[in-house]
Design a protein around this motif. Structure first.
Motif, PDB file in Angstrom:
ATOM      1  N   LEU A 287     -11.486  22.950 -11.033  1.00 31.63           N
ATOM      2  CA  LEU A 287     -10.183  23.394 -11.503  1.00 31.63           C
ATOM      3  C   LEU A 287      -9.491  22.220 -12.184  1.00 31.63           C
ATOM      4  N   VAL A 288      -8.952  22.461 -13.354  1.00 30.06           N
ATOM      5  CA  VAL A 288      -8.332  21.401 -14.152  1.00 30.06           C
ATOM      6  C   VAL A 288      -6.856  21.726 -14.347  1.00 30.06           C
ATOM      7  N   PHE A 289      -5.994  20.801 -13.963  1.00 30.32           N
ATOM      8  CA  PHE A 289      -4.554  20.957 -14.119  1.00 30.32           C
ATOM      9  C   PHE A 289      -4.077  19.881 -15.082  1.00 30.32           C
ATOM     10  N   ALA A 290      -3.875  20.290 -16.320  1.00 26.34           N
ATOM     11  CA  ALA A 290      -3.650  19.339 -17.400  1.00 26.34           C
ATOM     12  C   ALA A 290      -2.173  19.044 -17.599  1.00 26.34           C
ATOM     13  N   ASP A 291      -1.910  17.790 -17.942  1.00 24.23           N
ATOM     14  CA  ASP A 291      -0.584  17.362 -18.402  1.00 24.23           C
ATOM     15  C   ASP A 291       0.528  17.697 -17.412  1.00 24.23           C
ATOM     16  N   ILE A 292       0.361  17.266 -16.169  1.00 23.70           N
ATOM     17  CA  ILE A 292       1.402  17.438 -15.161  1.00 23.70           C
ATOM     18  C   ILE A 292       2.517  16.425 -15.440  1.00 23.70           C
ATOM     19  N   PRO A 293       3.747  16.868 -15.684  1.00 29.09           N
ATOM     20  CA  PRO A 293       4.831  15.920 -15.954  1.00 29.09           C
ATOM     21  C   PRO A 293       5.038  14.957 -14.793  1.00 29.09           C
ATOM     22  N   ALA A 294       5.267  13.675 -15.121  1.00 28.44           N
ATOM     23  CA  ALA A 294       5.449  12.629 -14.104  1.00 28.44           C
ATOM     24  C   ALA A 294       6.676  11.805 -14.456  1.00 28.44           C
ATOM     25  N   THR A 295       7.472  11.486 -13.447  1.00 28.57           N
ATOM     26  CA  THR A 295       8.649  10.633 -13.642  1.00 28.57           C
ATOM     27  C   THR A 295       8.638   9.503 -12.619  1.00 28.57           C
ATOM     28  N   LEU A 296       9.198   8.394 -13.014  1.00 26.83           N
ATOM     29  CA  LEU A 296       9.180   7.186 -12.188  1.00 26.83           C
ATOM     30  C   LEU A 296      10.114   7.325 -10.984  1.00 26.83           C
ATOM     31  N   THR A 297       9.618   6.934  -9.811  1.00 25.86           N
ATOM     32  CA  THR A 297      10.447   6.908  -8.615  1.00 25.86           C
ATOM     33  C   THR A 297      11.203   5.582  -8.527  1.00 25.86           C
ATOM     34  N   ALA A 298      12.086   5.482  -7.548  1.00 25.87           N
ATOM     35  CA  ALA A 298      12.802   4.216  -7.331  1.00 25.87           C
ATOM     36  C   ALA A 298      11.836   3.109  -6.953  1.00 25.87           C
ATOM     37  N   ASP A 299      10.845   3.427  -6.102  1.00 21.09           N
ATOM     38  CA  ASP A 299       9.856   2.420  -5.720  1.00 21.09           C
ATOM     39  C   ASP A 299       8.993   2.016  -6.909  1.00 21.09           C
TER      40      ASP A 299
ATOM     41  N   GLU B 191       0.818  -1.199   0.000  1.00 22.10           N
ATOM     42  CA  GLU B 191       0.000   0.000   0.000  1.00 22.10           C
ATOM     43  C   GLU B 191       0.862   1.263   0.000  1.00 22.10           C
ATOM     44  N   ASP B 192       0.279   2.322  -0.553  1.00 26.15           N
ATOM     45  CA  ASP B 192       0.853   3.679  -0.498  1.00 26.15           C
ATOM     46  C   ASP B 192       2.286   3.732  -1.016  1.00 26.15           C
ATOM     47  N   VAL B 193       2.482   3.207  -2.202  1.00 26.79           N
ATOM     48  CA  VAL B 193       3.791   3.276  -2.848  1.00 26.79           C
ATOM     49  C   VAL B 193       3.906   4.618  -3.573  1.00 26.79           C
ATOM     50  N   GLU B 194       4.967   5.354  -3.289  1.00 29.46           N
ATOM     51  CA  GLU B 194       5.217   6.604  -4.005  1.00 29.46           C
ATOM     52  C   GLU B 194       5.723   6.243  -5.393  1.00 29.46           C
ATOM     53  N   PHE B 195       4.810   6.210  -6.340  1.00 28.76           N
ATOM     54  CA  PHE B 195       5.075   5.620  -7.645  1.00 28.76           C
ATOM     55  C   PHE B 195       5.706   6.614  -8.619  1.00 28.76           C
ATOM     56  N   ALA B 196       5.260   7.875  -8.589  1.00 31.65           N
ATOM     57  CA  ALA B 196       5.746   8.861  -9.562  1.00 31.65           C
ATOM     58  C   ALA B 196       5.912  10.224  -8.886  1.00 31.65           C
TER      59      ALA B 196
ATOM     60  N   ALA C 232      14.108   2.556 -15.593  1.00 31.65           N
ATOM     61  CA  ALA C 232      14.949   3.068 -14.517  1.00 31.65           C
ATOM     62  C   ALA C 232      14.256   4.216 -13.800  1.00 31.65           C
ATOM     63  N   GLU C 233      14.697   4.473 -12.584  1.00 32.53           N
ATOM     64  CA  GLU C 233      14.232   5.637 -11.844  1.00 32.53           C
ATOM     65  C   GLU C 233      14.479   6.896 -12.671  1.00 32.53           C
ATOM     66  N   GLY C 234      13.484   7.788 -12.694  1.00 32.94           N
ATOM     67  CA  GLY C 234      13.595   9.015 -13.469  1.00 32.94           C
ATOM     68  C   GLY C 234      13.032   8.936 -14.861  1.00 32.94           C
ATOM     69  N   THR C 235      12.607   7.733 -15.287  1.00 34.04           N
ATOM     70  CA  THR C 235      11.999   7.583 -16.610  1.00 34.04           C
ATOM     71  C   THR C 235      10.696   8.376 -16.687  1.00 34.04           C
ATOM     72  N   ALA C 236      10.503   9.072 -17.795  1.00 34.57           N
ATOM     73  CA  ALA C 236       9.271   9.844 -17.979  1.00 34.57           C
ATOM     74  C   ALA C 236       8.081   8.914 -18.143  1.00 34.57           C
ATOM     75  N   LEU C 237       7.040   9.171 -17.355  1.00 29.94           N
ATOM     76  CA  LEU C 237       5.774   8.452 -17.484  1.00 29.94           C
ATOM     77  C   LEU C 237       4.777   9.332 -18.225  1.00 29.94           C
ATOM     78  N   ASP C 238       3.585   8.807 -18.464  1.00 27.71           N
ATOM     79  CA  ASP C 238       2.548   9.645 -19.049  1.00 27.71           C
ATOM     80  C   ASP C 238       2.223  10.796 -18.106  1.00 27.71           C
ATOM     81  N   PRO C 239       1.964  11.996 -18.637  1.00 33.98           N
ATOM     82  CA  PRO C 239       1.554  13.097 -17.761  1.00 33.98           C
ATOM     83  C   PRO C 239       0.197  12.820 -17.134  1.00 33.98           C
ATOM     84  N   ALA C 240      -0.057  13.445 -16.003  1.00 33.99           N
ATOM     85  CA  ALA C 240      -1.321  13.262 -15.283  1.00 33.99           C
ATOM     86  C   ALA C 240      -2.152  14.535 -15.370  1.00 33.99           C
ATOM     87  N   THR C 241      -3.454  14.382 -15.511  1.00 31.83           N
ATOM     88  CA  THR C 241      -4.372  15.515 -15.487  1.00 31.83           C
ATOM     89  C   THR C 241      -5.285  15.382 -14.277  1.00 31.83           C
ATOM     90  N   LEU C 242      -5.244  16.397 -13.426  1.00 30.76           N
ATOM     91  CA  LEU C 242      -5.985  16.394 -12.167  1.00 30.76           C
ATOM     92  C   LEU C 242      -7.139  17.384 -12.250  1.00 30.76           C
TER      93      LEU C 242
END
Length: 491
Positions: A170-182, A148-153, A196-206
């Motif tokens: 409120l819409v926050f589009a295309d927030i850059p996300a990168t992979l953590t070590a976990d 549970e509760d893994v800091e994923f990105a 690897a850690e630091g790999t770019a993931l898909d951006p997130a929209t909140l």
């Protein structure tokens, strides 16, 4: 200036926490369900949230492709979309003391491949932010074992500007996300990490919606104890029937930098040009920067708005090269600043000194100027004075405290607000307002060396011209801000 911008944060446009604060500050009173334990610290509820995130597009293709020959299944409140997955049912809180956002979502996505040898499930994602940094947290299940509760990105909120959604969201589009070590540990196959850690993931929209006064109390309680049904028969609901004003939907900033400087650049001494890009246009008294986005807090009052476009001054055969871009205003009450990205070339070294989010001018805002009129705020000809940081960018032309051209800001607080027509008329005396064209003589940026700014301006400009001729270029000597960078432009 604390209501909309923490001085420890870079702007990049506008921040998630500052924009959230705009809407949330208008939703008081606060329900006890989200009160913090510390004295004076409270949080405001967030509801009806969604998180759009595809994890990683190449991984999705790999899973469903001919090698892994697997599947990606959304369930438990998540659904597949064209760009990935949507997690729904978001609820959480915004902390008024730390400006942190914590929102949890329903849903899961289950990746299966290689006949079950690759078995990864991500569920119950959360977005936790503070300042420009954030984390996407999720429960991770690998081959049936859940952590549970893994800091994923890691999320980078620098430069993420708020948009508006339905129902005041409120819409926050295309927030850059990168992979953590976990997170990298979760992306493994046969014990070997795929990324690897630091790999770019898909951006997130909140997308988040602040809970409004008179709305549903998540505990079923009445915070004031005087309206158990959630109704206000006396019409005293502090929220009224009007939707709180929050996001900035459109608007312009008019600024001429400094009239005598414009005339000097295009006059016979500097023999230069003014170039407008990114949507900026010339008007009678300077330049217009469009496309306002940002946030407004009525209670403070405070306004944080950024604008499109850039203006670049060149002269002395390239020895003078100064540009302003990414302009913004940060105003609280009667005080404020004009902020911009500024660059200045040193001809002698061939370097461009770049200043990010520099406070160029202090603004003297009239009392009551931030009061909307028909969902429109107009700040007309606000006096502006050069800051110490702004003086650096001017390469010694002007000292701190020097009067600059006034700033006029007009912003719309609703999508259908009626913005006024151009009060200054078209720019230029020859009718050619093509961005990037040379300034017309005698117009807003033309003519001979002007003495409009007084004898001090003329002497300063003549002195600077002499220095340029003697030294071969303008240099910025003062101590650089932490965000200053230099680029070698030697041919």
């Amino acid at each position: 200036m604390t209501a909309l911008r923490s001085r420890t944060l870079t702007r990049g446009g506008l921040l998630l926490t500052t924009a959230t604060a705009t809407a949330l500050a208008l939703t008081a009173p606060v329900t006890p369900a989200f009160a913090q334990e510390g004295p004076g610290e409270q949080a405001i509820g967030l509801t009806d949230g969604t998180l759009d995130w595809g994890v990683k597009e190449s991984f999705r293709r790999y899973i469903t492709g001919p090698i892994a020959h697997g599947s990606a299944t959304a369930a438990d409140g998540a659904e597949a979309t064209e760009s990935g997955f949507r997690f729904t049912g978001g609820t959480g809180a915004y902390d008024l003391g730390t400006h942190a956002v914590d929102t949890a979502f329903d849903g899961s996505v289950h990746f299966l491949g290689h006949d079950g040898l690759l078995d990864l499930k991500l569920s119950a994602p959360r977005v936790v932010t503070e300042g420009t940094a954030g984390t996407l947290v999720t429960d991770v299940t690998i081959a049936g074992e859940t952590t549970e509760d893994v800091e994923f990105a890691d999320l980078d909120l620098t430069g993420v500007a708020p948009g508006s959604g339905e129902g005041g969201a409120l819409v926050f589009a295309d927030i850059p996300a990168t992979l953590t070590a976990d997170g990298a540990e979760a992306f493994s196959y046969n014990g070997t990490p795929m990324y690897a850690e630091g790999t770019a993931l898909d951006p997130a929209t909140l997308t988040v919606t602040p809970e409004t006064p008179g709305g549903e109390d998540p505990d079923g309680d009445d915070p004031d104890g005087d309206d158990p049904d959630g109704d206000d028969p006396e019409g005293n609901d502090p929220g009224g029937d009007e939707e709180p004003l929050g996001p900035v939907h459109d608007g312009t900033l008019d600024w001429g930098v400094k009239e005598s400087f414009r005339s000097y650049v295009t006059g016979p001494i500097a023999g230069g040009d003014v170039e407008l890009t990114g949507g900026a246009t010339e008007i009678a008294d300077g330049y217009r920067f469009p496309g306002a986005t940002g946030a407004y807090v009525a209670e403070t009052p405070a306004l944080d708005a950024g604008f499109d476009g850039a203006v670049r001054f060149t002269g002395h055969d390239g020895a003078l090269d100064l540009s302003f871009s990414d302009l913004a205003v940060d105003i609280e009450g009667t005080g404020g600043t004009l902020i911009a990205d500024v660059s200045s070339k040193d001809r002698e070294t061939g370097e461009v000194s770049a200043y990010q989010d520099i406070a160029v001018a202090e603004l003297d805002v009239p009392e009551g100027a931030l009061t909307p009129d028909g969902d429109v705020i107009t700040l007309a000809a606000v006096p502006a004075a050069l800051t110490a940081d702004g003086a650096q960018a001017f390469a010694g032309f002007y000292a701190e405290g020097e009067e600059l051209d006034p700033v006029t800001v007009t912003v719309a607080l609703t999508e259908d607000a009626d913005l006024p027509t151009d009060p200054n008329g078209p720019g230029g005396s020859d009718g050619d307002d093509t961005p990037g064209g040379p300034a017309p003589q005698g117009g807003a940026a033309g003519g001979a060396l002007a003495a409009t700014g007084g004898a001090t301006d003329t002497a300063a400009l003549l002195g600077a011209a002499a220095a340029l001729a003697a030294a071969g270029g303008a240099a910025v000597h003062a101590a650089r801000r932490r965000t200053t960078t230099t680029t070698d432009t030697t041919p």
